[in-house]
Design a protein around this motif. Structure first.
Motif, PDB file in Angstrom:
ATOM      1  N   GLY A 161      46.322  37.672   2.502  1.00 15.27           N
ATOM      2  CA  GLY A 161      46.101  36.252   2.307  1.00 15.27           C
ATOM      3  C   GLY A 161      44.974  35.696   3.154  1.00 15.27           C
ATOM      4  N   LYS A 162      44.421  36.491   4.076  1.00 15.82           N
ATOM      5  CA  LYS A 162      43.357  36.012   4.960  1.00 15.82           C
ATOM      6  C   LYS A 162      41.964  36.201   4.371  1.00 15.82           C
ATOM      7  CE  LYS A 162      46.035  34.788   8.415  1.00 15.82           C
ATOM      8  NZ  LYS A 162      46.153  33.364   8.817  1.00 15.82           N
ATOM      9  N   ALA A 163      41.867  36.951   3.297  1.00 12.38           N
ATOM     10  CA  ALA A 163      40.554  37.194   2.710  1.00 12.38           C
ATOM     11  C   ALA A 163      40.101  36.002   1.875  1.00 12.38           C
ATOM     12  CB  ALA A 163      40.601  38.447   1.839  1.00 12.38           C
ATOM     13  N   ALA A 164      38.773  35.873   1.722  1.00 14.63           N
ATOM     14  CA  ALA A 164      38.225  34.881   0.794  1.00 14.63           C
ATOM     15  C   ALA A 164      38.469  35.402  -0.619  1.00 14.63           C
ATOM     16  CB  ALA A 164      36.741  34.691   1.059  1.00 14.63           C
ATOM     17  N   GLU A 165      39.152  34.611  -1.455  1.00 19.81           N
ATOM     18  CA  GLU A 165      39.639  35.151  -2.726  1.00 19.81           C
ATOM     19  C   GLU A 165      39.640  34.067  -3.787  1.00 19.81           C
ATOM     20  OE1 GLU A 165      43.371  38.116  -3.932  1.00 19.81           O
ATOM     21  OE2 GLU A 165      43.524  36.781  -2.197  1.00 19.81           O
ATOM     22  N   ALA A 166      39.382  34.447  -5.041  1.00 14.96           N
ATOM     23  CA  ALA A 166      39.395  33.485  -6.143  1.00 14.96           C
ATOM     24  C   ALA A 166      40.043  34.133  -7.358  1.00 14.96           C
ATOM     25  CB  ALA A 166      37.982  33.035  -6.479  1.00 14.96           C
ATOM     26  N   HIS A 167      40.840  33.325  -8.108  1.00 13.39           N
ATOM     27  CA  HIS A 167      41.551  33.852  -9.273  1.00 13.39           C
ATOM     28  C   HIS A 167      41.630  32.783 -10.349  1.00 13.39           C
ATOM     29  CE1 HIS A 167      45.576  34.481 -11.392  1.00 13.39           C
ATOM     30  NE2 HIS A 167      44.764  35.410 -11.881  1.00 13.39           N
ATOM     31  N   LYS A 168      41.361  33.150 -11.618  1.00 14.37           N
ATOM     32  CA  LYS A 168      41.515  32.262 -12.759  1.00 14.37           C
ATOM     33  C   LYS A 168      42.209  33.024 -13.875  1.00 14.37           C
ATOM     34  CE  LYS A 168      39.351  28.301 -11.771  1.00 14.37           C
ATOM     35  NZ  LYS A 168      38.076  27.976 -12.432  1.00 14.37           N
ATOM     36  N   SER A 169      43.099  32.310 -14.621  1.00 11.49           N
ATOM     37  CA  SER A 169      43.773  32.923 -15.767  1.00 11.49           C
ATOM     38  C   SER A 169      42.754  33.262 -16.844  1.00 11.49           C
ATOM     39  CB  SER A 169      44.829  31.972 -16.329  1.00 11.49           C
ATOM     40  OG  SER A 169      45.838  31.747 -15.368  1.00 11.49           O
ATOM     41  N   PHE A 170      43.165  34.123 -17.787  1.00 10.66           N
ATOM     42  CA  PHE A 170      42.196  34.711 -18.718  1.00 10.66           C
ATOM     43  C   PHE A 170      41.538  33.694 -19.640  1.00 10.66           C
ATOM     44  CE2 PHE A 170      45.925  34.457 -21.290  1.00 10.66           C
ATOM     45  CZ  PHE A 170      45.532  34.437 -22.615  1.00 10.66           C
ATOM     46  N   MET A 171      42.169  32.495 -19.830  1.00  8.85           N
ATOM     47  CA  MET A 171      41.555  31.480 -20.699  1.00  8.85           C
ATOM     48  C   MET A 171      40.948  30.327 -19.913  1.00  8.85           C
ATOM     49  SD  MET A 171      41.803  32.716 -23.682  1.00  8.85           S
ATOM     50  CE  MET A 171      41.328  31.299 -24.694  1.00  8.85           C
ATOM     51  N   ASP A 172      40.934  30.454 -18.563  1.00  9.92           N
ATOM     52  CA  ASP A 172      40.481  29.342 -17.724  1.00  9.92           C
ATOM     53  C   ASP A 172      39.044  29.497 -17.248  1.00  9.92           C
ATOM     54  OD1 ASP A 172      42.939  28.271 -18.085  1.00  9.92           O
ATOM     55  OD2 ASP A 172      43.714  28.830 -16.096  1.00  9.92           O
ATOM     56  N   GLY A 173      38.316  30.438 -17.761  1.00 10.92           N
ATOM     57  CA  GLY A 173      36.923  30.609 -17.374  1.00 10.92           C
ATOM     58  C   GLY A 173      36.766  31.478 -16.139  1.00 10.92           C
ATOM     59  N   PRO A 174      35.522  31.694 -15.694  1.00 10.07           N
ATOM     60  CA  PRO A 174      35.269  32.550 -14.534  1.00 10.07           C
ATOM     61  C   PRO A 174      35.690  31.883 -13.226  1.00 10.07           C
ATOM     62  CG  PRO A 174      33.233  31.571 -15.302  1.00 10.07           C
ATOM     63  CD  PRO A 174      34.290  31.168 -16.301  1.00 10.07           C
ATOM     64  N   THR A 175      35.756  32.667 -12.208  1.00  5.81           N
ATOM     65  CA  THR A 175      36.118  32.140 -10.896  1.00  5.81           C
ATOM     66  C   THR A 175      34.942  31.362 -10.315  1.00  5.81           C
ATOM     67  OG1 THR A 175      35.284  34.050  -9.683  1.00  5.81           O
ATOM     68  CG2 THR A 175      37.559  34.161 -10.475  1.00  5.81           C
ATOM     69  N   ALA A 176      35.261  30.615  -9.268  1.00  8.50           N
ATOM     70  CA  ALA A 176      34.180  29.989  -8.498  1.00  8.50           C
ATOM     71  C   ALA A 176      33.425  31.068  -7.742  1.00  8.50           C
ATOM     72  CB  ALA A 176      34.768  28.967  -7.533  1.00  8.50           C
ATOM     73  N   VAL A 177      32.212  30.733  -7.324  1.00 11.47           N
ATOM     74  CA  VAL A 177      31.407  31.681  -6.558  1.00 11.47           C
ATOM     75  C   VAL A 177      31.897  31.672  -5.108  1.00 11.47           C
ATOM     76  CG1 VAL A 177      29.115  32.281  -5.742  1.00 11.47           C
ATOM     77  CG2 VAL A 177      29.422  31.374  -8.054  1.00 11.47           C
ATOM     78  N   LEU A 178      32.345  32.820  -4.640  1.00  9.08           N
ATOM     79  CA  LEU A 178      32.724  32.960  -3.236  1.00  9.08           C
ATOM     80  C   LEU A 178      31.480  33.289  -2.421  1.00  9.08           C
ATOM     81  CD1 LEU A 178      36.019  35.080  -3.409  1.00  9.08           C
ATOM     82  CD2 LEU A 178      35.795  32.601  -3.162  1.00  9.08           C
ATOM     83  N   GLU A 179      31.340  32.641  -1.278  1.00  6.76           N
ATOM     84  CA  GLU A 179      30.174  32.899  -0.426  1.00  6.76           C
ATOM     85  C   GLU A 179      30.623  32.955   1.024  1.00  6.76           C
ATOM     86  OE1 GLU A 179      25.756  30.991   0.656  1.00  6.76           O
ATOM     87  OE2 GLU A 179      26.912  30.262  -1.063  1.00  6.76           O
ATOM     88  N   LYS A 180      30.127  33.955   1.736  1.00  5.91           N
ATOM     89  CA  LYS A 180      30.523  34.099   3.137  1.00  5.91           C
ATOM     90  C   LYS A 180      29.393  34.775   3.900  1.00  5.91           C
ATOM     91  CE  LYS A 180      34.424  35.549   6.029  1.00  5.91           C
ATOM     92  NZ  LYS A 180      35.769  36.151   6.036  1.00  5.91           N
TER      93      LYS A 180
END
Length: 1521
Positions: A1281-1300
């Motif tokens: 849970g400490k990692a930078a992470e993004a998730h979207k359901s299959f009909m909700d479009g792509p994830t946001a861009v993670l930047e670090k």
């Protein structure tokens, strides 16, 4: 040279007087035999009649008789001389016929005690010494007699008068036809040069046998007046086996003699046995270079015979004694006569003149001998009672005209010239400078005869065509390669099969349609040839009933005007399970076509008659478009010949289609560069080779007509083999899903016998001997032919029909219909697969729709057709996994028998039967099944064979102790080419150096050598494949002397483990499930040696769960390691094969400024419905990794490098998930891992993979669903849970861009403070490496015991100066090794191999070989440097080299605490505290693996480090001059 008629008569009369004086005066008037000499010296009594010497002695008489034929008035001398020849040849024939019982026994045993004697009493023709008192087995002598008999008969001199004599001569052919595998004592009667009674395979013997077999084949011993019964027959395959053996052995004479002057008789007159002009020249030049001298040639190196230093009180030599004979070996003028004759026959005038000039001063004039006339006259009257020493007087200057002198000068050639005692040291110091003295054996009649024959030809009194009427002299003058067209006739088993094949456009004939030609099984040809030479009066049984090879079955045969054709022996699918694999059958067929084309030297074209059966091709229907590639296509990729079965395909049907497609390609007229012609048998007759078998007409005690027409019963009692199998009603798949045989309860895997540290314990099961006599005449029949309309309508609704045993199977070779007898039903239940439980019926049916709509009717549910939404159920009966059976423990016997009676799975059945066998043996009666264990094992064997379940086939074959009939032939093909074979491992390892019989081989394989019963059959497969490879491509074995089957299997296992990213146990299961052809292909890949590529891309290998083929290999980041090689490869190559020491390659973080310490990561994911992409950017540089599944980039923030970039397709395979988990486990804490999903990564994402991602800090991975979008920037070792992470359901479009953004200084400081980052993989990234390529090569080369060119002679040179070699407690001393063995002697190479064999790590063995090569190169490049006579400790040198490597690159280099020098930035200090103590001793295993992966050449290669270690540790003496 021109002569007038008068001069011709004068010269002939001169030679008549010479021959009469030297030869005919010695011929015994009763027996016709001639003594080898009249001398009785300290070296032996020469007055006996040696077979070889007699034939050579009479050659001058034979030549002079032919010369006298030319003139009109010969005063009867031609007749006189011809009958002197006949008298001698018949005398030898009678002497040998008195030992006819030995000929009969020797055909069966090839034993020393059963051979013909080599010499006889001159006066009586009786034997003179006992069977064991002389080296009697001299195949060259018997062969030379047959060769001379053939030449003389062809010239019109008839020697054989009766059919009894013809039969005896025919049996002499059988006596010598196995010369290629029969060690004998050779031309010098001593075998091994130490003369301790050990026979060897001698090239001179094999060569003379080749000449005899070729010459006498087809000779009518009664001449032009003879009939079919007086013709001598030699099977073409027997000639070819001797011929190929000879060509593979030359110029070597034997194991103990690297070269021998006796080979002059093989490459030239009288044998002319070698068909390769370059090989003839090479052998001749080597004889001249190593054995030539002023007084003749040495017989062989270190020959002590009749030297002044020889101890004549004993026959043998001590091992260390041979070196004292070096440079003073006796020289024999005899061999100059061979050079003269060779020049005359090859029309090389300069050679003739050179050796005539060399021989002239060595000839002794009879006029200089004071008592020669009396000596000659006394030689005829000597009796047994008055045998005393009698020699001619020493040559002197006698006064002409004194008593005892001959009226004219007769040239006499001494036996040899030796170095006198007082000149020995001077001769050793400066070779060929001292005068030599002739010995007392004067003349050597053999030499005088050849000298006279040469003079007759030289003076044009005789032509080479007259002395060689058979034209053997043309053998080595071939200028073009054989380009024979091979005719192929295809026959169908019945009209149903013919109709089906016709639908594909493949024209065939049935047995009825080829009438009046009869087609029979090769067994019939073997049986009728057994009547050849059969003679009840003499007690001769005829030809031993050995299989007939492809050359023999490629001829048509005529008996009393009727023609017979025979199918090839290799098509017999009952010999062993190998030919049940059609792909393997194709490869064998291609090899046999090439073999027949290469060695066909007979009139007409070869005709191969192939019988196609339902077992091979039945059940096929119209195929979709498929292309076929020749198995041995030269342009194909290394492993592309492994068949790729697509999703939903049927392995059995694909196997049959491949065979059908292969036969279809024959219509093109070319198969693997062999020209072929496909057609009807009747169309082929006029252009075929037709051999007469009319000799059978006189053989009244054999039903040859019934045998040839296939009417004789062929079955040998084992009716259980006559299976009827309806393929359309029998499930034919291996267990599917995740529960594979490797995870089942199985006794065969209680202990692993394939690991490098496997247990040497064995299963003590009773031997079960199975008769292998069945053949096509008891072939498989089908309950229902493909034309019967009883197919199921759905693959999922097939009900298995019971397999039956047809006890009266229709004979495919007979046109008559056999009456059906009641069929015997099998006892065990038929194999079934559990039906899948579908979670989504629609999805399941959707997958199968295309198959149902296809007009092609499948045979069974595809093995790997596990569609989406379908899961497998447990296919074992209840309680199977809980039985807990232990081999040999009968406590659960009743439960096992009950389970066996209800089991419907062949994997369970074979395991249960193995348990019963271990408890009570093969004859144990299983009451509830009314059968014995052996009967049930046979049933499982044949069922699994039909279903192509190769692991079960091998297990059953091992339990039944099956041995393939051709195993002996293949082992022979290896050992006769100077290859050692070993079976087993450790204390039970058997070394094979000579051909062995099937009984001994069976004991070697099955007498407690293997824990896994399947290894016995696999060992046999490996040996058969090796034999096949060495026949087809001998160069593949370049540098390999010892073939250790256990280590070869380990190499196969390692290759599978590398390609399939699995552990050793699973790799063994993969190996056992490979079809014979796939196993052969994999072995060929391993054997390819230095050309072996480490890149696994596009390589096909069998998928474990289904036993099918699946592509493996991934494309990695286009990075370049510090060794300069591309880092493409499989991640599992680093994990599974190479271990943590292997480098994955490292590249700097892109776009880093000169003084920059920060970098930025951006990542975004789009699932299948959300753009279907994966983007990973580092400092705005896009990473080239974007495949379906999870894409990973691994960064080492301490070193500032990218160390891995890889994709895992977790949508398609759980194996990919396992690889992902394995990679994460392998990473060291603190490494940054960027993950991004493309398309879908959920479908086969396992719990282990999810847990691994949580180790990287993921907290959303459990929320992931089908085709969702997901990405993460994590770090190994942080909390979930400490990692930078993004998730979207299959009909909700792509994830946001993670930047670090990351700061390298923070990580480096943390490393200095907490010492927790650097890992073995990080170290490997900065160390020179070849990405596992060289490690793989060294492992394979070590398994094959491959060595560089000229390795053994160079080792000999090193050992001759050192005191010896040491490996641990094992020591190879200089003496007596160097004193006994020469540099290129085969026995020396064996001694070195035995010494290196103590190293069990195959890669380490190759480093030891490289160490020896480095020492040799140092001495080659520095002639003034020589190692001092001290012991060379190889492991000590290797360890020193590895310590230097470790110190440079880890302790003091960029991989350790020191300053970065090559891979890192200058002056950047790298922390290694995570590894603690960085000494070599603490990380020796890691250092070894890294060192073994270095290339050989270059500044950072193994040669460079080993050279530095050699200079440091070895004491060298330097000659400054």
């Amino acid at each position: 040279m021109y002569h007038s008629q008068a001069n011709v008569r004068k010269r002939l009369d001169h030679y008549y007087r010479c021959i009469n004086t030297v030869i005919l005066n010695r011929q015994n008037p009763t027996t016709g035999l001639i003594p080898a000499s009249t001398a009785v010296t300290s070296h032996g009594d020469y007055r006996d009649a040696w077979v070889r010497d007699n034939v050579y002695s009479i050659m001058a008489v034979f030549g002079l008789a032919l010369a006298y034929r030319r003139i009109d008035d010969d005063e009867g001398r031609a007749y006189e001389l011809e009958h002197a020849v006949i008298k001698l040849m018949r005398g030898l024939l009678f002497s040998m016929m008195r030992q006819v019982h030995k000929v009969e026994e020797f055909k069966k045993t090839q034993a020393l005690k059963d051979c013909l004697h080599a010499k006889y009493n001159t006066a009586t023709g009786d034997t003179v010494v006992g069977d064991s008192e002389w080296g009697h087995l001299q195949i060259d002598a018997t062969s030379f007699f047959l060769l001379a008999l053939a030449q003389m008969t062809a010239s019109g001199i008839l020697i054989v008068y009766t059919t009894d004599e013809v039969d005896f001569v025919q049996n002499l052919v059988f006596y010598i036809e196995r010369a290629y595998r029969t060690p004998d004592y050779g031309i010098w009667e001593r075998g091994n040069k130490i003369n301790h009674g050990e026979p060897e395979l001698n090239s001179s013997s094999i060569g003379m046998a080749v000449a005899a077999l070729q010459a006498i084949n087809g000779i009518n011993l009664f001449g032009s007046r003879g009939g079919p019964s007086s013709v001598i027959h030699v099977l073409p395959d027997e000639i070819t086996r001797n011929y190929t053996t000879l060509h593979s052995a030359l110029p070597r004479e034997s194991n103990s003699k690297e070269i021998d002057a006796a080979l002059l008789s093989v490459i030239g007159f009288p044998a002319f046995a070698v068909g390769d002009a370059k090989l003839v020249e090479r052998t001749r030049n080597e004889i001249i270079e190593k054995l030539g001298g002023k007084y003749g040639c040495k017989r062989f190196l270190r020959d002590g015979h009749q030297t002044v230093l020889e101890n004549t009180s004993r026959l043998h030599y001590d091992a260390q004694e041979l070196k004292i004979f070096e440079d003073i070996e006796c020289e024999w003028p005899l061999f100059f006569t061979y050079f003269i004759l060779d020049g005359l026959f090859s029309e090389n005038e300069s050679q003739v003149e050179e050796y005539r000039a060399k021989l002239e001063p060595l000839i002794i004039d009879s006029a200089t001998l004071v008592d020669f006339g009396q000596f000659i006259s006394d030689s005829v009257s000597d009796s047994e009672d008055s045998r005393g020493p009698r020699t001619p007087s020493t040559p002197g200057f006698a006064t002409p005209g004194s008593d005892g002198k001959l009226p004219e000068h007769i040239p006499l050639i001494p036996e040899l010239y030796y170095v006198p005692q007082h000149l020995v040291e001077a001769e050793k110091k400066d070779n060929h400078t001292q005068a030599r003295v002739a010995n007392d054996n004067l003349p050597l009649v053999w030499a005088n005869s050849l000298h006279t024959l040469g003079n007759l030809i030289y003076e044009n009194l005789l032509s080479v065509a007259e002395i060689d009427p058979l034209g053997r002299r043309f053998n080595a003058r071939k200028t073009r390669a054989n380009d024979t067209v091979v005719q192929v006739v295809l026959l169908a088993e019945d009209k149903n099969l013919q109709s089906m094949l016709n639908m594909y456009g493949l024209e065939t004939q049935t047995m009825d349609q080829v009438h009046p030609i009869t087609v029979s099984h090769p067994q019939g040809l073997k049986e009728v040839y057994g009547a050849l030479g059969n003679n009840a009066k003499l007690g001769l049984s005829g030809r031993p009933k050995r299989p007939i090879g492809s050359l023999g079955t490629s001829r048509l045969y005529r008996v009393q005007g009727h023609l017979y054709a025979f199918t090839p022996h290799f098509m017999d699918n009952e010999e062993f399970y190998l030919t049940s694999d059609n792909d393997y059958l194709i490869s064998i067929f291609e090899q046999e076509l090439a073999f027949v084309r290469q060695y066909w030297v007979y009139p007409g074209r070869p005709t191969m008659t192939i019988l196609l059966t339902h077992a091979m091709l039945g059940g096929l229907s119209k195929s979709r478009s498929r292309s076929f590639t020749s198995q041995t296509d030269a342009n194909a990729q290394p492993l592309t010949t492994w068949r790729k079965a697509g999703f939903g395909a049927n392995p059995q049907k694909d196997n049959k289609r491949n065979l059908l497609n292969f036969f279809m390609t024959l219509r093109s007229g070319v198969c693997n560069n062999v020209r072929v012609r496909l057609g009807r048998l009747s169309e082929m007759v006029n252009t075929s080779c037709i051999e007469s078998l009319d000799f059978l007409v006189t053989k009244k005690d054999i039903d040859w007509l019934g045998i040839l027409r296939g009417a004789a019963a062929r079955r040998k009692g084992r009716h259980a083999r006559k299976l009827g199998l309806n393929e359309t009603q029998t499930q034919a798949t291996t267990p599917g899903g995740t529960k594979t045989p490797s995870h089942r309860w199985s006794m065969r895997r209680q202990s692993t016998s394939f690991g490098t540290g496997f247990s040497l314990g064995s299963l003590t099961t009773p031997a079960v001997n199975i008769d292998e006599g069945d053949n096509y005449f008891g072939s498989y029949s089908q309950v229902n032919t493909p034309s019967e309309p009883n197919f199921p309508t759905s693959p999922l609704s097939m009900a298995p029909a019971p397999l039956v045993i047809d006890t009266n199977v229709h004979d495919p070779y007979s046109s008559k219909k056999a009456k059906k007898a009641p069929a015997k039903v099998f006892k065990l239940k038929d194999h079934e697969e559990s039906r899948p439980k579908t979670k989504n019926a629609g999805g399941g049916l959707g997958i199968l729709t295309s198959e149902l709509n296809n007009p092609e009717i499948p045979d069974a549910v595809p093995a790997d057709a596990t569609p989406e939404g379908v899961e497998e159920s447990d296919d074992s009966p209840d309680g199977m996994d809980n039985l807990g059976l232990t081999l040999g423990d009968p406590s659960n016997l009743e439960a096992a028998m009950n389970m066996l009676s209800i089991s419907v799975n062949l994997y369970d059945q074979i395991d249960l039967l193995q348990y019963l066998l271990s408890c009570h043996g093969a004859d144990f009666y299983v009451g509830n099944l009314d059968a014995t264990v052996q009967t049930l094992l046979e049933e499982v064997y044949f069922k699994s064979l039909q279903l192509k379940l190769w692991s079960i086939v091998r297990q059953a074959a091992g339990l039944l102790n099956k041995v393939v009939n051709s195993l002996t032939i293949n082992i022979t093909d290896l050992v006769i080419r100077q290859k050692q074979i070993t079976i087993g491992y450790g204390p039970t390892e058997h070394i094979i150096t000579t051909p062995l019989g099937p009984d001994i081989l069976s004991r070697m394989i099955y007498d407690g050598n293997f824990d896994d019963v399947r290894e016995g059959p696999v060992v046999q497969e490996v040996l058969i494949y090796l034999g096949s490879f060495i026949r087809a491509d001998p160069e593949m074995f370049e540098g390999i002397m010892r073939l250790r089957t256990h280590f070869l299997i380990i190499a196969l296992r390692e290759e599978i483990s590398r390609l399939n990213s699995c552990d050793e146990t699973d790799a063994v299961e993969h190996l056992m499930q490979l079809s014979p052809f796939e196993l052969k292909s994999l072995l060929g890949t391993v054997l390819s040696g230095p050309t072996l590529s480490a890149n696994a891309i596009n390589t096909l290998l069998r998928n474990q769960s289904s036993g099918r083929l699946s592509p493996v290999g991934r494309r990695y980041i286009n990075a370049t390691s510090s060794a300069g090689e591309a880092a493409d490869g499989n991640i599992t190559e680093n994990i599974a094969s190479s271990g943590p020491s292997a480098s994955m390659g490292a590249v700097p973080i892109p776009n880093m400024g000169k003084n920059s310490t920060t970098f930025t990561i951006k990542v975004q994911s789009g699932g299948y419905h959300s753009g279907n992409f994966s983007k990973i950017l580092i400092n705005e540089s896009t990473m080239s990794v974007s495949s379906r599944g999870i894409n990973l980039v691994v960064i080492d923030p301490v070193q500032g490098v990218l160390i891995e970039s890889v994709s895992f397709d977790t949508h398609i395979s759980e194996d990919e998930s396992d690889d992902l988990a394995r990679l994460v486990d392998w990473l060291h804490p603190g490494l940054i891992v960027v993950c991004s999903c493309k398309d879908d990564c959920f479908e086969h994402l396992t719990n282990s993979a999810r847990l691994a991602l949580k180790q990287l800090g993921s907290g959303l991975i459990n929320n992931l669903k089908y085709r969702d979008s997901w990405c993460m920037i994590g770090e190994k070792g942080i909390e979930a849970g400490k990692a930078a992470e993004a998730h979207k359901s299959f009909m909700d479009g792509p994830t946001a861009v993670l930047e670090k953004t990351f700061d390298l200084n923070d990580y480096k400081a943390k490393a200095d403070d907490h010492e927790a980052f650097t890992s073995p993989s990080t170290i490997a990234a900065f160390v020179p490496n070849s990405s596992g390529r060289w490690l793989r090569r060294r492992k394979n080369d070590g398994s094959l015991n491959r060595v560089p060119n000229k390795f053994y002679p160079r080792v000999w040179n090193i050992l001759s100066r050192a005191a010896g070699f040491r490996i641990g407690s094992h020591f190879l001393p200089r003496d007596p090794i160097i004193s006994e063995k020469t540099a290129e002697e085969f026995n020396f190479a064996l001694a070195v191999e035995n010494f290196l064999g103590v190293i069990h790590d195959t890669a380490e063995r190759q480093i030891a070989v490289e160490t020896l090569m480095v020492i040799a190169k140092i001495e080659d490049r520095n002639p003034g440097m020589e190692v001092q006579p001290e012991v060379i400790d190889l492991p000590l040198i290797m360890r020193e080299a590895m310590e230097r490597f470790w110190a440079k690159w880890v302790v003091n280099g960029p991989g350790g605490r020191g300053q970065a020098s090559a891979a890192g930035a200058p002056g950047s200090k790298i922390a290694v505290a995570g590894l603690g103590d960085m000494s070599f001793q603490s990380h020796e295993e890691l250092a070894r693996r890294m060192f073994y992966d270095l290339p050989q050449e270059g500044k950072e290669g193994t040669f460079a480090y080993l050279a530095r270690a050699v200079f440091k540790l070895l004491p060298y003496s330097i000659d400054l001059e």
